[in-house]
Design a protein around this motif. Structure first.
Motif, PDB file in Angstrom:
ATOM      1  N   ARG A 119     -47.522   6.492  41.793  1.00 28.32           N
ATOM      2  CA  ARG A 119     -47.402   5.597  42.948  1.00 28.32           C
ATOM      3  C   ARG A 119     -46.801   4.237  42.594  1.00 28.32           C
ATOM      4  N   LEU A 120     -46.602   3.940  41.327  1.00 31.89           N
ATOM      5  CA  LEU A 120     -46.166   2.601  40.919  1.00 31.89           C
ATOM      6  C   LEU A 120     -44.879   2.168  41.621  1.00 31.89           C
ATOM      7  N   ASP A 121     -43.831   2.972  41.555  1.00 30.12           N
ATOM      8  CA  ASP A 121     -42.548   2.583  42.154  1.00 30.12           C
ATOM      9  C   ASP A 121     -42.660   2.406  43.665  1.00 30.12           C
ATOM     10  N   GLU A 122     -43.349   3.329  44.313  1.00 28.86           N
ATOM     11  CA  GLU A 122     -43.545   3.250  45.767  1.00 28.86           C
ATOM     12  C   GLU A 122     -44.292   1.970  46.148  1.00 28.86           C
ATOM     13  N   LEU A 123     -45.350   1.654  45.415  1.00 27.20           N
ATOM     14  CA  LEU A 123     -46.133   0.455  45.731  1.00 27.20           C
ATOM     15  C   LEU A 123     -45.309  -0.813  45.540  1.00 27.20           C
ATOM     16  N   VAL A 124     -44.566  -0.878  44.444  1.00 26.13           N
ATOM     17  CA  VAL A 124     -43.722  -2.050  44.195  1.00 26.13           C
ATOM     18  C   VAL A 124     -42.676  -2.190  45.296  1.00 26.13           C
ATOM     19  N   GLU A 125     -42.067  -1.084  45.690  1.00 20.34           N
ATOM     20  CA  GLU A 125     -41.043  -1.111  46.744  1.00 20.34           C
ATOM     21  C   GLU A 125     -41.596  -1.698  48.046  1.00 20.34           C
ATOM     22  N   HIS A 126     -42.809  -1.312  48.417  1.00 25.66           N
ATOM     23  CA  HIS A 126     -43.424  -1.833  49.642  1.00 25.66           C
ATOM     24  C   HIS A 126     -43.965  -3.257  49.449  1.00 25.66           C
ATOM     25  N   TRP A 127     -44.530  -3.521  48.291  1.00 23.52           N
ATOM     26  CA  TRP A 127     -45.115  -4.840  48.014  1.00 23.52           C
ATOM     27  C   TRP A 127     -44.048  -5.928  48.052  1.00 23.52           C
ATOM     28  N   GLU A 128     -42.861  -5.638  47.523  1.00 22.57           N
ATOM     29  CA  GLU A 128     -41.813  -6.667  47.492  1.00 22.57           C
ATOM     30  C   GLU A 128     -41.258  -6.976  48.882  1.00 22.57           C
ATOM     31  N   GLN A 129     -41.633  -6.186  49.885  1.00 22.99           N
ATOM     32  CA  GLN A 129     -41.168  -6.406  51.255  1.00 22.99           C
ATOM     33  C   GLN A 129     -42.089  -7.307  52.073  1.00 22.99           C
ATOM     34  N   ILE A 130     -43.200  -7.762  51.501  1.00 22.06           N
ATOM     35  CA  ILE A 130     -44.128  -8.572  52.284  1.00 22.06           C
ATOM     36  C   ILE A 130     -43.500  -9.921  52.634  1.00 22.06           C
ATOM     37  N   GLU A 131     -43.971 -10.494  53.693  1.00 21.30           N
ATOM     38  CA  GLU A 131     -43.431 -11.748  54.218  1.00 21.30           C
ATOM     39  C   GLU A 131     -43.425 -12.870  53.186  1.00 21.30           C
ATOM     40  N   GLU A 132     -44.440 -12.930  52.346  1.00 20.35           N
ATOM     41  CA  GLU A 132     -44.562 -14.009  51.358  1.00 20.35           C
ATOM     42  C   GLU A 132     -43.437 -14.008  50.334  1.00 20.35           C
ATOM     43  N   PHE A 133     -42.736 -12.900  50.178  1.00 18.32           N
ATOM     44  CA  PHE A 133     -41.611 -12.819  49.251  1.00 18.32           C
ATOM     45  C   PHE A 133     -40.267 -12.925  49.963  1.00 18.32           C
ATOM     46  N   ALA A 134     -40.256 -13.178  51.270  1.00 22.15           N
ATOM     47  CA  ALA A 134     -39.008 -13.199  52.037  1.00 22.15           C
ATOM     48  C   ALA A 134     -38.067 -14.311  51.576  1.00 22.15           C
ATOM     49  N   ASP A 135     -38.583 -15.520  51.377  1.00 23.51           N
ATOM     50  CA  ASP A 135     -37.726 -16.657  51.006  1.00 23.51           C
ATOM     51  C   ASP A 135     -37.421 -16.709  49.513  1.00 23.51           C
ATOM     52  N   VAL A 136     -38.374 -16.270  48.703  1.00 25.45           N
ATOM     53  CA  VAL A 136     -38.203 -16.304  47.252  1.00 25.45           C
ATOM     54  C   VAL A 136     -38.602 -14.939  46.693  1.00 25.45           C
ATOM     55  N   PRO A 137     -37.670 -14.000  46.696  1.00 23.56           N
ATOM     56  CA  PRO A 137     -38.011 -12.677  46.177  1.00 23.56           C
ATOM     57  C   PRO A 137     -38.311 -12.754  44.685  1.00 23.56           C
ATOM     58  N   PRO A 138     -39.274 -11.969  44.222  1.00 22.97           N
ATOM     59  CA  PRO A 138     -39.592 -11.955  42.789  1.00 22.97           C
ATOM     60  C   PRO A 138     -38.418 -11.417  41.981  1.00 22.97           C
ATOM     61  N   ALA A 139     -38.341 -11.854  40.735  1.00 22.14           N
ATOM     62  CA  ALA A 139     -37.292 -11.360  39.840  1.00 22.14           C
ATOM     63  C   ALA A 139     -37.419  -9.843  39.700  1.00 22.14           C
ATOM     64  N   ASP A 140     -36.287  -9.203  39.473  1.00 17.46           N
ATOM     65  CA  ASP A 140     -36.260  -7.754  39.337  1.00 17.46           C
ATOM     66  C   ASP A 140     -37.200  -7.327  38.208  1.00 17.46           C
ATOM     67  N   GLY A 141     -38.097  -6.423  38.518  1.00 14.50           N
ATOM     68  CA  GLY A 141     -39.036  -5.912  37.532  1.00 14.50           C
ATOM     69  C   GLY A 141     -40.337  -6.689  37.426  1.00 14.50           C
ATOM     70  N   TYR A 142     -40.390  -7.888  38.022  1.00 16.98           N
ATOM     71  CA  TYR A 142     -41.592  -8.724  37.892  1.00 16.98           C
ATOM     72  C   TYR A 142     -42.823  -8.074  38.522  1.00 16.98           C
ATOM     73  N   LEU A 143     -42.691  -7.567  39.739  1.00 12.27           N
ATOM     74  CA  LEU A 143     -43.851  -6.992  40.413  1.00 12.27           C
ATOM     75  C   LEU A 143     -44.346  -5.727  39.717  1.00 12.27           C
ATOM     76  N   LEU A 144     -43.458  -4.936  39.165  1.00  8.90           N
ATOM     77  CA  LEU A 144     -43.882  -3.758  38.411  1.00  8.90           C
ATOM     78  C   LEU A 144     -44.646  -4.195  37.160  1.00  8.90           C
ATOM     79  N   GLU A 145     -44.161  -5.233  36.507  1.00 11.34           N
ATOM     80  CA  GLU A 145     -44.845  -5.775  35.327  1.00 11.34           C
ATOM     81  C   GLU A 145     -46.246  -6.278  35.693  1.00 11.34           C
TER      82      GLU A 145
END
Length: 170
Positions: A119-145
């Protein structure tokens, strides 16, 4: 600057609150400062951003009370009870300036510990879409880390019958 969140495990609340002014996720331990098994999760607050991850894992709607915490530091029993007491605090009071330490509930620890690899990739894909990351998206790979770090921390805490704590510094 920003707000820093270190998630870590400890044997008990007393150990978790030792040397509260010191960061928990450090590369080089400092003399006289306790060393913790910790994850540096800058910007990942327990109530909203971690709470949304927990909602995704559990496949439930997000709510602000999904991640329950207990304040460990500064001690709640010394917190100002009135506006007058608040205004009388010195400017460098931890009640005004921090840092703060919160204990996460066992169900949050167990939810994180139980995330399967599939589920890791699926969760990261959905987590990075939350409103709090809209203006400043996390660096690539950060949320998986962060996610894999929190999962591993939760698994070790669960195995050691420990709780997870969040150290917050503004």
């Amino acid at each position: 600057m920003g707000v820093f969140y270190d998630y870590y495990r400890a044997a008990n609340r007393q150990a978790a609150a030792e040397k509260p002014d010191s960061p928990r996720a450090v590369e080089k331990p400092m003399p006289g400062v306790p060393t913790f098994d910790a994850v540096d999760a800058k910007w990942i607050d327990p109530g909203v951003i971690l709470g949304q991850l927990i909602a995704l894992v559990r496949d439930v709607p997000f709510s602000l009370d999904l991640v329950q915490t207990i304040t460990i530091y500064p001690p709640p029993e010394g917190a100002p009870a009135t506006m007058e007491e608040w205004e009388a605090l010195p400017e460098d009071s931890p009640y005004k300036e921090g840092p703060g330490i919160e204990e996460l509930s066992a169900d949050v620890r167990d939810t994180l510990a139980g995330i399967p690899d599939t589920r890791l990739d699926e969760l990261v894909e959905h987590w990075e879409q939350i409103e709090e990351f809209a203006d400043v998206p996390p660096a690539d790979g950060y949320l998986l880390e962060v996610l894999t770090g929190l999962r591993g921390l939760a698994q070790r805490a669960q195995e050691g019958d420990q709780m997870i704590y969040c150290w917050v510094c503004v």
